[in-house]
Design a protein around this motif. Structure first.
Motif, PDB file in Angstrom:
ATOM      1  N   HIS A 130      79.306 -73.902  37.755  1.00 41.61           N
ATOM      2  CA  HIS A 130      79.459 -73.357  36.413  1.00 41.61           C
ATOM      3  C   HIS A 130      79.722 -71.856  36.414  1.00 41.61           C
ATOM      4  O   HIS A 130      80.365 -71.342  35.497  1.00 41.61           O
ATOM      5  CB  HIS A 130      78.200 -73.654  35.590  1.00 41.61           C
ATOM      6  N   GLU A 131      79.219 -71.136  37.408  1.00 39.20           N
ATOM      7  CA  GLU A 131      79.455 -69.693  37.490  1.00 39.20           C
ATOM      8  C   GLU A 131      80.931 -69.445  37.808  1.00 39.20           C
ATOM      9  O   GLU A 131      81.439 -69.880  38.844  1.00 39.20           O
ATOM     10  CB  GLU A 131      78.566 -69.083  38.560  1.00 39.20           C
ATOM     11  N   SER A 132      81.625 -68.735  36.912  1.00 42.85           N
ATOM     12  CA  SER A 132      83.073 -68.573  37.042  1.00 42.85           C
ATOM     13  C   SER A 132      83.483 -67.793  38.283  1.00 42.85           C
ATOM     14  O   SER A 132      84.598 -67.972  38.793  1.00 42.85           O
ATOM     15  CB  SER A 132      83.634 -67.886  35.787  1.00 42.85           C
ATOM     16  N   SER A 133      82.625 -66.925  38.797  1.00 43.26           N
ATOM     17  CA  SER A 133      82.972 -66.140  39.985  1.00 43.26           C
ATOM     18  C   SER A 133      82.731 -66.906  41.289  1.00 43.26           C
ATOM     19  O   SER A 133      83.099 -66.413  42.356  1.00 43.26           O
ATOM     20  CB  SER A 133      82.163 -64.842  40.003  1.00 43.26           C
ATOM     21  N   PHE A 134      82.121 -68.097  41.219  1.00 43.52           N
ATOM     22  CA  PHE A 134      81.870 -68.907  42.412  1.00 43.52           C
ATOM     23  C   PHE A 134      83.065 -69.838  42.651  1.00 43.52           C
ATOM     24  O   PHE A 134      83.660 -70.359  41.706  1.00 43.52           O
ATOM     25  CB  PHE A 134      80.606 -69.752  42.255  1.00 43.52           C
ATOM     26  N   GLU A 135      83.381 -70.071  43.921  1.00 43.31           N
ATOM     27  CA  GLU A 135      84.451 -70.987  44.298  1.00 43.31           C
ATOM     28  C   GLU A 135      83.903 -72.410  44.404  1.00 43.31           C
ATOM     29  O   GLU A 135      82.872 -72.637  45.031  1.00 43.31           O
ATOM     30  CB  GLU A 135      85.067 -70.567  45.636  1.00 43.31           C
ATOM     31  N   ASP A 136      84.599 -73.375  43.801  1.00 37.76           N
ATOM     32  CA  ASP A 136      84.160 -74.765  43.862  1.00 37.76           C
ATOM     33  C   ASP A 136      84.263 -75.314  45.292  1.00 37.76           C
ATOM     34  O   ASP A 136      85.137 -74.904  46.065  1.00 37.76           O
ATOM     35  CB  ASP A 136      85.013 -75.636  42.932  1.00 37.76           C
ATOM     36  N   SER A 137      83.377 -76.256  45.613  1.00 31.62           N
ATOM     37  CA  SER A 137      83.362 -76.890  46.933  1.00 31.62           C
ATOM     38  C   SER A 137      83.965 -78.278  46.836  1.00 31.62           C
ATOM     39  O   SER A 137      83.716 -79.015  45.870  1.00 31.62           O
ATOM     40  CB  SER A 137      81.929 -76.985  47.466  1.00 31.62           C
ATOM     41  N   GLN A 138      84.751 -78.647  47.869  1.00 32.38           N
ATOM     42  CA  GLN A 138      85.394 -79.955  47.903  1.00 32.38           C
ATOM     43  C   GLN A 138      85.249 -80.560  49.295  1.00 32.38           C
ATOM     44  O   GLN A 138      85.252 -79.842  50.298  1.00 32.38           O
ATOM     45  CB  GLN A 138      86.875 -79.844  47.548  1.00 32.38           C
ATOM     46  N   ARG A 139      85.151 -81.888  49.330  1.00 33.95           N
ATOM     47  CA  ARG A 139      85.081 -82.612  50.598  1.00 33.95           C
ATOM     48  C   ARG A 139      85.847 -83.926  50.464  1.00 33.95           C
ATOM     49  O   ARG A 139      85.623 -84.692  49.535  1.00 33.95           O
ATOM     50  CB  ARG A 139      83.632 -82.896  50.990  1.00 33.95           C
ATOM     51  N   PHE A 140      86.756 -84.167  51.418  1.00 38.55           N
ATOM     52  CA  PHE A 140      87.518 -85.411  51.454  1.00 38.55           C
ATOM     53  C   PHE A 140      87.379 -86.007  52.839  1.00 38.55           C
ATOM     54  O   PHE A 140      87.610 -85.323  53.842  1.00 38.55           O
ATOM     55  CB  PHE A 140      88.989 -85.157  51.111  1.00 38.55           C
ATOM     56  N   ILE A 141      87.019 -87.293  52.900  1.00 39.65           N
ATOM     57  CA  ILE A 141      86.792 -87.961  54.178  1.00 39.65           C
ATOM     58  C   ILE A 141      87.593 -89.253  54.217  1.00 39.65           C
ATOM     59  O   ILE A 141      87.497 -90.084  53.302  1.00 39.65           O
ATOM     60  CB  ILE A 141      85.298 -88.271  54.397  1.00 39.65           C
ATOM     61  N   LEU A 142      88.383 -89.431  55.260  1.00 42.61           N
ATOM     62  CA  LEU A 142      89.015 -90.700  55.578  1.00 42.61           C
ATOM     63  C   LEU A 142      88.357 -91.238  56.842  1.00 42.61           C
ATOM     64  O   LEU A 142      88.231 -90.497  57.829  1.00 42.61           O
ATOM     65  CB  LEU A 142      90.519 -90.529  55.822  1.00 42.61           C
ATOM     66  N   GLY A 143      87.957 -92.505  56.829  1.00 40.69           N
ATOM     67  CA  GLY A 143      87.246 -92.983  58.000  1.00 40.69           C
ATOM     68  C   GLY A 143      87.258 -94.488  58.145  1.00 40.69           C
ATOM     69  O   GLY A 143      87.759 -95.224  57.288  1.00 40.69           O
ATOM     70  N   THR A 144      86.666 -94.918  59.251  1.00 38.54           N
ATOM     71  CA  THR A 144      86.469 -96.326  59.526  1.00 38.54           C
ATOM     72  C   THR A 144      85.161 -96.496  60.280  1.00 38.54           C
ATOM     73  O   THR A 144      84.765 -95.616  61.052  1.00 38.54           O
ATOM     74  CB  THR A 144      87.642 -96.917  60.344  1.00 38.54           C
ATOM     75  N   SER A 145      84.496 -97.623  60.038  1.00 35.37           N
ATOM     76  CA  SER A 145      83.303 -97.965  60.803  1.00 35.37           C
ATOM     77  C   SER A 145      83.445 -99.404  61.283  1.00 35.37           C
ATOM     78  O   SER A 145      84.086-100.234  60.625  1.00 35.37           O
ATOM     79  CB  SER A 145      82.035 -97.800  59.957  1.00 35.37           C
ATOM     80  N   PHE A 146      82.837 -99.706  62.436  1.00 32.76           N
ATOM     81  CA  PHE A 146      82.984-101.041  63.028  1.00 32.76           C
ATOM     82  C   PHE A 146      81.954-101.210  64.132  1.00 32.76           C
ATOM     83  O   PHE A 146      81.341-100.232  64.607  1.00 32.76           O
ATOM     84  CB  PHE A 146      84.394-101.227  63.598  1.00 32.76           C
ATOM     85  N   SER A 147      81.769-102.465  64.530  1.00 30.49           N
ATOM     86  CA  SER A 147      80.935-102.776  65.688  1.00 30.49           C
ATOM     87  C   SER A 147      81.833-103.103  66.870  1.00 30.49           C
ATOM     88  O   SER A 147      82.810-103.857  66.732  1.00 30.49           O
ATOM     89  CB  SER A 147      80.025-103.974  65.393  1.00 30.49           C
ATOM     90  N   LEU A 148      81.515-102.531  68.018  1.00 30.08           N
ATOM     91  CA  LEU A 148      82.228-102.793  69.261  1.00 30.08           C
ATOM     92  C   LEU A 148      81.206-103.341  70.249  1.00 30.08           C
ATOM     93  O   LEU A 148      80.456-102.586  70.856  1.00 30.08           O
ATOM     94  CB  LEU A 148      82.882-101.522  69.796  1.00 30.08           C
ATOM     95  N   LYS A 149      81.145-104.682  70.331  1.00 32.37           N
ATOM     96  CA  LYS A 149      80.110-105.370  71.102  1.00 32.37           C
ATOM     97  C   LYS A 149      78.739-104.919  70.611  1.00 32.37           C
ATOM     98  O   LYS A 149      78.398-105.143  69.466  1.00 32.37           O
ATOM     99  CB  LYS A 149      80.308-105.148  72.599  1.00 32.37           C
ATOM    100  N   ASP A 150      77.946-104.210  71.423  1.00 32.08           N
ATOM    101  CA  ASP A 150      76.602-103.813  71.021  1.00 32.08           C
ATOM    102  C   ASP A 150      76.543-102.413  70.396  1.00 32.08           C
ATOM    103  O   ASP A 150      75.455-101.931  70.075  1.00 32.08           O
ATOM    104  CB  ASP A 150      75.652-103.847  72.231  1.00 32.08           C
ATOM    105  N   LEU A 151      77.693-101.768  70.225  1.00 30.28           N
ATOM    106  CA  LEU A 151      77.724-100.420  69.663  1.00 30.28           C
ATOM    107  C   LEU A 151      78.209-100.452  68.220  1.00 30.28           C
ATOM    108  O   LEU A 151      79.051-101.276  67.851  1.00 30.28           O
ATOM    109  CB  LEU A 151      78.663 -99.516  70.472  1.00 30.28           C
ATOM    110  N   TRP A 152      77.648 -99.555  67.394  1.00 28.86           N
ATOM    111  CA  TRP A 152      78.170 -99.332  66.047  1.00 28.86           C
ATOM    112  C   TRP A 152      78.802 -97.952  66.023  1.00 28.86           C
ATOM    113  O   TRP A 152      78.190 -96.962  66.452  1.00 28.86           O
ATOM    114  CB  TRP A 152      77.069 -99.419  65.000  1.00 28.86           C
TER     115      TRP A 152
END
Length: 392
Positions: A327-349
């Motif tokens: 809300h403070e006009s002198s502050f810069e807004d923060s942004q985050r964008f994530i592209l990803g994938t999750s999966f199991s590989l045998k016994d690993l996540w």
């Protein structure tokens, strides 16, 4: 002073990971009610702009869960250290803290309460999206937050009501920070390196969440509303301000497709000796400033890939965008964008994510202490992150 490397999400070293692969998978059932388990995890960080190419130890943790006809409970304790980004410590365990530790009682199948260090019922649950790295909601103290108190849960048909009263955030664990030795990001005592840092203690936290399941066309959906209010006791002025937050959310599932949307407002009125536009928060052995007033927007789209491909199964792909509009006009807004994938590989996540952020304390080496406040590097930063876990 850039302290980005003092805190990121969990990571585990190559040697402990390789040793763990030889262990049998699955939690150990002590009896019909009690299970003991844990995990050992590694992380991969790749950021060519900062000349970072690392495979390192992330975290090891132990878990316990109890479930009977009436009594329930769960606990989880995490260990970090002696590896990036905690290579300023000498040993694994130099940084350690509880994630949660609570016991509960089930009145029946629809009503229960939990006492101890448990997750506050605010917004999308259990997280604000599909990502491993989590959204900006986590670092402004609203996502994946565990506090010390009591929570009541009531399921009545399609309605779910959760109410919580919390005395305070989690107790400080092991580490080097004055106020950031916790898993959950909470109002904290700022370290000396935080310019314009504050020293507030959060007390008497009241949280409520009401959600309803319903069908919207082909989408199985949940809509909900959450509210939080607490007292901020300033340790310098001995005066008290307030922290208030509201959120509305939507969660939808249609076959393999998933959508999560949320809008939240956080309004803090601290009684700091200096600026009342910033409040210091901390977690994972570090502290930083957060704008006192702002709106959080989160949008998440995911797709579950059906089938098993040899050792590969449970594949999910997703994109998550979060914006902290200050809300403070002198502050810069923060942004985050994530592209990803999750999966199991045998016994690993495994989770693999491309992180793209602007004025984000944890992406690209911007200003760790000021990005969520006045702002950090005024450009989009990128890095690749992967987490590899063996759970037992």
């Amino acid at each position: 002073m850039n302290l980005f490397n003092r805190r990121t999400l969990p990571a585990l070293g190559a040697l402990p990971l390789l040793a763990a692969i030889a262990l049998p998978a699955g939690a150990v059932a002590i009896n019909d009610n009690l299970d003991i388990g844990g995990a050992v995890r590694a992380r991969v960080d790749y950021d060519p702009d900062r000349d970072i190419e690392k495979l390192s130890f992330d975290t090891a943790f132990l878990t316990a869960s109890y479930n009977s006809d009436s009594w329930i409970g769960a606990a989880k304790y995490r260990f970090y250290g002696d590896a990036y980004p905690y290579d300023y410590t000498d040993r694994i365990g130099d940084i350690s803290f509880a994630e949660y530790a609570w016991i509960g009682y089930k009145f029946d199948e629809s009503r229960q309460f939990q006492v101890g260090l448990n997750k506050i019922p605010f917004g999308l649950q259990p997280y604000f999206g599909s990502t491993f790295f989590e959204s900006l909601g986590n670092v402004i103290g609203l996502e994946d937050i565990q506090d010390l108190g009591v929570k009541y849960i009531h399921q009545q048909g399609d309605w779910n009501l959760q109410l919580g009263y919390y005395l305070r955030p989690a107790d400080q664990g092991q580490g080097t920070s004055r106020g950031g030795r916790t898993y959950a990001t909470s109002v904290a005592t700022a370290d000396d390196y935080v310019v314009d840092g504050s020293d507030n203690h959060e007390r008497d936290i009241l949280v409520g969440r009401l959600a309803r399941n319903l069908k919207l066309g082909a989408w199985q959906s949940e809509v909900g509303f959450s509210a939080l209010t607490s007292e901020l006791e300033n340790q310098d002025t001995r005066d008290s301000g307030r922290r208030n937050a509201l959120a509305v959310h939507y969660l939808g599932k249609n076959g393999p497709w998933g959508v999560q949307l949320q809008a939240a407002r956080q309004d803090m009125t601290p009684e700091n000796p200096g600026s009342d536009k910033l409040v210091s928060f901390g977690s994972f052995d570090g502290t930083f400033n957060v704008a006192a007033k702002g709106d959080l927007y989160v949008a998440d789209l995911s797709y579950d890939v059906a089938g098993t491909f040899g050792w590969l199964s449970g594949v999910k792909v997703y994109g998550n965008y979060s914006l902290f509009d200050k809300h403070e006009s002198s502050f810069e807004d923060s942004q985050r964008f994530i592209l990803g994938t999750s999966f199991s590989l045998k016994d690993l996540w495994i989770a693999v994510e491309w992180l793209h952020g602007k004025h984000d304390p944890y992406i690209g080496g911007g200003s760790y202490t000021q990005s969520l406040g006045v702002g950090g590097s005024d450009r989009w930063e990128n890095q690749l992150y992967a987490n590899i876990g063996y759970y037992f």
